[in-house]
Design a protein around this motif. Structure first.
Motif, PDB file in Angstrom:
ATOM      1  N   ALA A  13      -8.672 -23.143  -3.102  1.00  0.00           N
ATOM      2  CA  ALA A  13      -9.735 -22.866  -2.132  1.00  0.00           C
ATOM      3  C   ALA A  13      -9.170 -22.284  -0.845  1.00  0.00           C
ATOM      4  CB  ALA A  13     -10.517 -24.139  -1.833  1.00  0.00           C
ATOM      5  N   ALA A  14      -7.956 -22.696  -0.481  1.00  0.00           N
ATOM      6  CA  ALA A  14      -7.345 -22.221   0.757  1.00  0.00           C
ATOM      7  C   ALA A  14      -6.730 -20.836   0.614  1.00  0.00           C
ATOM      8  CB  ALA A  14      -6.275 -23.210   1.206  1.00  0.00           C
ATOM      9  N   ALA A  15      -6.639 -20.331  -0.604  1.00  0.00           N
ATOM     10  CA  ALA A  15      -6.046 -19.012  -0.820  1.00  0.00           C
ATOM     11  C   ALA A  15      -6.907 -17.945  -0.155  1.00  0.00           C
ATOM     12  CB  ALA A  15      -5.934 -18.727  -2.321  1.00  0.00           C
ATOM     13  N   PRO A  16      -6.294 -16.927   0.441  1.00  0.00           N
ATOM     14  CA  PRO A  16      -7.070 -15.888   1.091  1.00  0.00           C
ATOM     15  C   PRO A  16      -7.907 -15.103   0.082  1.00  0.00           C
ATOM     16  CG  PRO A  16      -4.751 -15.275   0.952  1.00  0.00           C
ATOM     17  CD  PRO A  16      -4.864 -16.696   0.495  1.00  0.00           C
ATOM     18  N   ALA A  17      -8.979 -14.486   0.585  1.00  0.00           N
ATOM     19  CA  ALA A  17      -9.840 -13.679  -0.280  1.00  0.00           C
ATOM     20  C   ALA A  17      -9.015 -12.585  -0.947  1.00  0.00           C
ATOM     21  CB  ALA A  17     -10.961 -13.064   0.554  1.00  0.00           C
ATOM     22  N   ARG A  18      -9.378 -12.278  -2.171  1.00  0.00           N
ATOM     23  CA  ARG A  18      -8.640 -11.282  -2.934  1.00  0.00           C
ATOM     24  C   ARG A  18      -8.699  -9.931  -2.237  1.00  0.00           C
ATOM     25  NH1 ARG A  18      -9.454  -8.004  -7.919  1.00  0.00           N
ATOM     26  NH2 ARG A  18     -11.653  -8.110  -7.467  1.00  0.00           N
ATOM     27  N   ALA A  19      -7.556  -9.304  -2.089  1.00  0.00           N
ATOM     28  CA  ALA A  19      -7.476  -8.016  -1.399  1.00  0.00           C
ATOM     29  C   ALA A  19      -7.582  -6.884  -2.399  1.00  0.00           C
ATOM     30  CB  ALA A  19      -6.157  -7.924  -0.634  1.00  0.00           C
ATOM     31  N   ALA A  20      -8.199  -5.801  -1.957  1.00  0.00           N
ATOM     32  CA  ALA A  20      -8.204  -4.577  -2.757  1.00  0.00           C
ATOM     33  C   ALA A  20      -6.804  -3.972  -2.692  1.00  0.00           C
ATOM     34  CB  ALA A  20      -9.235  -3.596  -2.209  1.00  0.00           C
ATOM     35  N   LEU A  21      -6.345  -3.404  -3.797  1.00  0.00           N
ATOM     36  CA  LEU A  21      -5.024  -2.785  -3.853  1.00  0.00           C
ATOM     37  C   LEU A  21      -5.150  -1.313  -3.495  1.00  0.00           C
ATOM     38  CD1 LEU A  21      -1.995  -2.932  -4.641  1.00  0.00           C
ATOM     39  CD2 LEU A  21      -2.698  -2.350  -6.970  1.00  0.00           C
ATOM     40  N   ILE A  22      -4.448  -0.889  -2.452  1.00  0.00           N
ATOM     41  CA  ILE A  22      -4.363   0.534  -2.130  1.00  0.00           C
ATOM     42  C   ILE A  22      -2.936   0.956  -2.456  1.00  0.00           C
ATOM     43  CG2 ILE A  22      -3.890   0.068   0.326  1.00  0.00           C
ATOM     44  CD1 ILE A  22      -5.435   2.762   0.848  1.00  0.00           C
ATOM     45  N   TYR A  23      -2.804   2.008  -3.251  1.00  0.00           N
ATOM     46  CA  TYR A  23      -1.471   2.325  -3.759  1.00  0.00           C
ATOM     47  C   TYR A  23      -1.256   3.824  -3.916  1.00  0.00           C
ATOM     48  CZ  TYR A  23      -3.831   2.634  -8.333  1.00  0.00           C
ATOM     49  OH  TYR A  23      -4.666   2.956  -9.381  1.00  0.00           O
ATOM     50  N   ILE A  24       0.028   4.175  -3.976  1.00  0.00           N
ATOM     51  CA  ILE A  24       0.457   5.558  -4.152  1.00  0.00           C
ATOM     52  C   ILE A  24       0.939   5.710  -5.580  1.00  0.00           C
ATOM     53  CG2 ILE A  24       2.062   7.333  -3.352  1.00  0.00           C
ATOM     54  CD1 ILE A  24       2.176   5.757  -0.658  1.00  0.00           C
ATOM     55  N   SER A  25       0.427   6.732  -6.264  1.00  0.00           N
ATOM     56  CA  SER A  25       0.747   6.931  -7.682  1.00  0.00           C
ATOM     57  C   SER A  25       1.220   8.368  -7.932  1.00  0.00           C
ATOM     58  CB  SER A  25      -0.498   6.643  -8.522  1.00  0.00           C
ATOM     59  OG  SER A  25      -0.247   6.854  -9.888  1.00  0.00           O
ATOM     60  N   PRO A  26       2.277   8.535  -8.758  1.00  0.00           N
ATOM     61  CA  PRO A  26       3.024   7.499  -9.465  1.00  0.00           C
ATOM     62  C   PRO A  26       3.936   6.718  -8.518  1.00  0.00           C
ATOM     63  CG  PRO A  26       3.987   9.652  -9.889  1.00  0.00           C
ATOM     64  CD  PRO A  26       2.739   9.900  -9.107  1.00  0.00           C
ATOM     65  N   ALA A  27       4.302   5.512  -8.958  1.00  0.00           N
ATOM     66  CA  ALA A  27       5.136   4.645  -8.129  1.00  0.00           C
ATOM     67  C   ALA A  27       6.545   5.201  -7.966  1.00  0.00           C
ATOM     68  CB  ALA A  27       5.196   3.240  -8.727  1.00  0.00           C
ATOM     69  N   GLN A  28       7.033   5.925  -8.973  1.00  0.00           N
ATOM     70  CA  GLN A  28       8.350   6.556  -8.897  1.00  0.00           C
ATOM     71  C   GLN A  28       8.304   7.908  -9.604  1.00  0.00           C
ATOM     72  OE1 GLN A  28      11.687   4.306 -10.291  1.00  0.00           O
ATOM     73  NE2 GLN A  28      11.326   2.587  -8.920  1.00  0.00           N
ATOM     74  N   GLN A  29       8.995   8.881  -9.022  1.00  0.00           N
ATOM     75  CA  GLN A  29       9.176  10.161  -9.701  1.00  0.00           C
ATOM     76  C   GLN A  29      10.417  10.857  -9.162  1.00  0.00           C
ATOM     77  OE1 GLN A  29       5.976  13.057  -9.047  1.00  0.00           O
ATOM     78  NE2 GLN A  29       5.178  11.743  -7.440  1.00  0.00           N
ATOM     79  N   HIS A  30      10.926  11.777  -9.992  1.00  0.00           N
ATOM     80  CA  HIS A  30      12.148  12.504  -9.642  1.00  0.00           C
ATOM     81  C   HIS A  30      11.884  14.001  -9.747  1.00  0.00           C
ATOM     82  CE1 HIS A  30      16.454  13.249  -9.239  1.00  0.00           C
ATOM     83  NE2 HIS A  30      16.279  14.203 -10.130  1.00  0.00           N
ATOM     84  N   VAL A  31      12.355  14.758  -8.741  1.00  0.00           N
ATOM     85  CA  VAL A  31      12.199  16.213  -8.742  1.00  0.00           C
ATOM     86  C   VAL A  31      13.503  16.859  -8.300  1.00  0.00           C
ATOM     87  CG1 VAL A  31       9.709  16.150  -8.308  1.00  0.00           C
ATOM     88  CG2 VAL A  31      11.295  16.225  -6.381  1.00  0.00           C
ATOM     89  N   ASN A  32      13.583  18.150  -8.501  1.00  0.00           N
ATOM     90  CA  ASN A  32      14.748  18.908  -8.064  1.00  0.00           C
ATOM     91  C   ASN A  32      14.516  19.467  -6.660  1.00  0.00           C
ATOM     92  OD1 ASN A  32      16.173  18.604 -10.550  1.00  0.00           O
ATOM     93  ND2 ASN A  32      14.857  20.180 -11.440  1.00  0.00           N
ATOM     94  N   VAL A  33      15.605  19.766  -5.984  1.00  0.00           N
ATOM     95  CA  VAL A  33      15.513  20.384  -4.666  1.00  0.00           C
ATOM     96  C   VAL A  33      14.727  21.690  -4.780  1.00  0.00           C
ATOM     97  CG1 VAL A  33      16.827  21.414  -2.771  1.00  0.00           C
ATOM     98  CG2 VAL A  33      17.672  19.340  -3.892  1.00  0.00           C
TER      99      VAL A  33
END
Length: 200
Positions: free
Chosen positions: A16-36
């Motif tokens: 009951a004391a747990a905070p209200a559930r938060a919406a997740l705001i995120y950047i996708s994809p979480a990881q990626q690799h590119v060339n210069v």
């Protein structure tokens, strides 16, 4: 029996004391690799806002400007308006290491609820990869001007941000290991205590 009831009561109190559930705001994809010299894009999504809507935001996405250069931002307008000239105000700006994005929809909460489904894409940012290295992408921390998403009745949503990593050339992102939730561990410990006591 008393110990069983005490453990159950403690579990209920902690839940009951747990905070209200938060919406997740995120950047996708979480990881990626590119060339210069390549162009790389990331999407900004929000999920876990069941029963809510997104009617606007003021968001800053921070990055390493020695590795990446912000080159473009495209709003996902279909989620927020019918006519981009009359149904919203929106804009963005680039500064070294900072992408600032702002949007307010003039559609009613009911109209927005009809067109928004999870996960909801807010916008897409494109970057030019400048040199070898790694850039973490994170949201700003100011809840009014850098990490503010507005829902029904103009109220700010409770947000849990999650960033991303872009590696360029010889750079390499380090895999992040998610930390277990302390509430989950506490609940599990209480449940084990209850089962142990009940077995005696």
């Amino acid at each position: 029996m008393k110990k069983y009831m005490l453990a159950l009561l403690l579990l209920i109190m902690f839940t009951a004391a747990a905070p209200a559930r938060a919406a997740l705001i995120y950047i996708s994809p979480a990881q990626q690799h590119v060339n210069v010299g390549d162009t790389v894009s990331v999407d900004i999504f929000i999920s876990g806002f069941a029963g809510e809507i997104v009617s606007g935001w003021d968001l800053n996405v921070l990055f390493n400007d020695t590795i990446l250069q912000a080159s473009d931002l495209v709003f996902d307008l279909a989620n927020f308006m019918d006519d981009p000239d009359f149904d919203a105000i929106y804009d963005f700006s680039f500064a070294p290491g900072d992408v600032d994005s702002f949007m307010v929809s003039f559609l009613s909460d009911a109209d927005l609820a009809l067109r928004q489904t999870e996960p909801l894409r807010l916008f897409t940012i494109s970057f030019l990869a400048l040199t070898d290295g790694v850039s973490l992408l994170n949201f700003g921390s100011d809840p009014d001007f850098e990490l503010n998403v507005v829902g029904r009745n103009g109220q700010s949503l409770n947000l849990q941000p999650r960033g991303a990593c872009i590696s360029v050339g010889q750079g390499q992102c380090v895999a992040r290991v998610p930390e277990p939730s302390s509430m989950w561990l506490l609940s599990l410990a209480a449940l084990m205590l209850v089962r142990r006591r009940a077995g005696r």
